[in-house]
Write a protein that holds these residues in place. Structure first.
Motif, short mmCIF file in Angstrom:
data_model
loop_
_atom_site.label_atom_id
_atom_site.label_comp_id
_atom_site.label_asym_id
_atom_site.label_seq_id
_atom_site.Cartn_x
_atom_site.Cartn_y
_atom_site.Cartn_z
N UNK A 196 0.83 -1.21 0.00
CA UNK A 196 0.00 0.00 0.00
C UNK A 196 0.87 1.26 0.00
N UNK A 199 2.25 1.79 -3.51
CA UNK A 199 1.18 2.30 -4.36
C UNK A 199 0.98 3.80 -4.13
N UNK A 200 0.99 4.20 -2.88
CA UNK A 200 0.78 5.60 -2.55
C UNK A 200 1.94 6.46 -3.04
N UNK A 203 1.18 7.13 -6.59
CA UNK A 203 0.12 8.14 -6.70
C UNK A 203 0.67 9.53 -6.43
N UNK B 82 -8.33 7.62 -6.99
CA UNK B 82 -7.74 7.20 -8.26
C UNK B 82 -8.14 5.76 -8.59
N UNK B 105 -7.54 2.06 2.44
CA UNK B 105 -7.19 3.24 1.66
C UNK B 105 -8.32 3.71 0.75
N UNK B 108 -8.57 6.97 -1.45
CA UNK B 108 -7.27 7.33 -2.05
C UNK B 108 -7.13 6.64 -3.41
N UNK B 109 -7.37 5.31 -3.40
CA UNK B 109 -7.32 4.58 -4.67
C UNK B 109 -8.27 3.39 -4.60
#
Lengths: 218, 218
Positions: A196, A199-200, A203, B82, B105, B108-109
């Motif tokens: 996670x 992934x962030x 982003x 996203x 999350x 966020x996504x």
DNA sequence: TCTTGTGAAAACGTTCACAGCA
DNA sequence: TGCTGTGAACGTTTTCACAAGA
């Protein structure tokens, strides 16, 4: 023994893969520039890293592919094949148990056991690897000579499970996939792979770049 | 816009998780020391990072938990949710499609599609997410507003698949799980999560530590 | 001439010491 | 007094410039 910086170790591991790929293509010699290009880094970085343990290339010529592979293997993994256990036989643990990428590393490490606390799963097999009861971790780990663990349990029980497997005194390395960083004694090697967070980061930097580009457009 | 160093971004993301956990415990204030302890780092590091975007704590008091969460969220993820696609519906891709860690999350996504080239799989669902034909990536990605991709395909086809998904011109971020680093244009954000390399780092340092210890014992 | 090896410089990231405020 | 904010010092990693050798 030498003291090797962590980013250097990471690159040495990747050099080994890249150079093994060159060997498969039938290459006899390889230059620092070619290795660098394959990894998206600078050639000077490659040379600094490779010369850390003594001269290993030939000036004006390059590196002998087979010699370089032997050299890197000797530096990185001179020991016999290490036995691993995956603790947590959920989706991710199951996927790793049958992960084909591990095949490439035969001789370096091998997954020999899965552990879980779900009675439904205990006794089953995934990818040819048996699922044991986490309660029996002490005995099975000893029997199978396991000293390294891949941890794929839910965040909520991470610390508890870590405490349990460390209580055996056998385990000296953990690769943790949970987003929680467990507290471990300093003699235990712990690496975290937090999907996670990665992934962030993607982003965040995607957004950052869009902004920068807009600014440039003016 | 500010230029944020990559280790700082990684820690900011983790501060957000840690401080949200403090909030769940009903805490109103938190100190840099408490955050640092929860992450195994130094309090000065936390303060440096948090003050990077301006003062946000109160001297002699600490940080207001809710304010700090808002602040971090504003810095890191101010955009709307996203949409992500997972390309490669194998074991790992499937495990990620139903990965419970992503639930945390929300906002966020969100994973909205899986892609594969196996006709057997196309049309199926994993974790409530539909598997599409990779050939239709262009249209589906546009329809579902996907700009970020999680890549879980075999190493041998990594570059080929990357070229295909980038040819749409939509994709500007990739999280790659294959051990091969694909070549991408510099405007695309690429992060690699290489499980085998992480594992080898653990093996290397476990061995290193054993040696050091032996030396000490004399 | 080509490519490696390496000391020195630059860039980057972390830690320290303490000033600034509640 | 207690805890944050921050310039300066320190340590580490990368890059440069060029010497060395096939």
């Amino acid at each position: 023994m030498w003291r090797v910086a962590e980013p250097t170790v990471e690159r040495l591991i990747q050099y080994l893969r890249v150079v093994e790929a060159f060997k498969k293509e039938g290459r006899y010699l390889v230059s620092s520039q070619e290795i660098a290009d394959a990894m998206g880094i600078k050639a000077t970085q490659v040379r600094k890293d490779l010369s850390f343990f003594g001269e290993v290339g030939k000036r004006g010529v390059g590196y002998n592919v087979s010699k370089l592979i032997d050299h890197l293997r000797y530096i990185l993994f001179p020991s016999k094949e290490q036995k691993l256990a995956i603790v947590g036989a959920g989706k991710l643990g199951g996927a790793l148990a049958s992960y084909s990428g591990f095949e490439e590393d035969k001789g370096i490490y091998r997954v020999v056991a899965l552990f879980d606390n779900d009675p439904q799963k205990i006794g089953d097999e995934i990818g040819g690897i048996k699922i044991y009861d986490i309660k029996d971790f002490h005995d099975i780990a000893e029997e199978l000579d396991v000293r390294i663990v891949i941890l794929t349990v839910p965040a909520s029980v991470t610390q508890e499970v870590v405490d349990h497997i460390l209580s055996t005194g056998r385990i000296n390395g953990i690769l943790n996939f949970s987003p929680v960083t467990p507290i471990v004694p300093k003699e235990v090697v712990l690496y975290n792979v937090d999907i996670t967070t990665e992934l962030k980061k993607v982003l965040f930097y995607v957004r950052q770049k869009r902004k920068r580009k807009k600014k440039k457009d003016f």
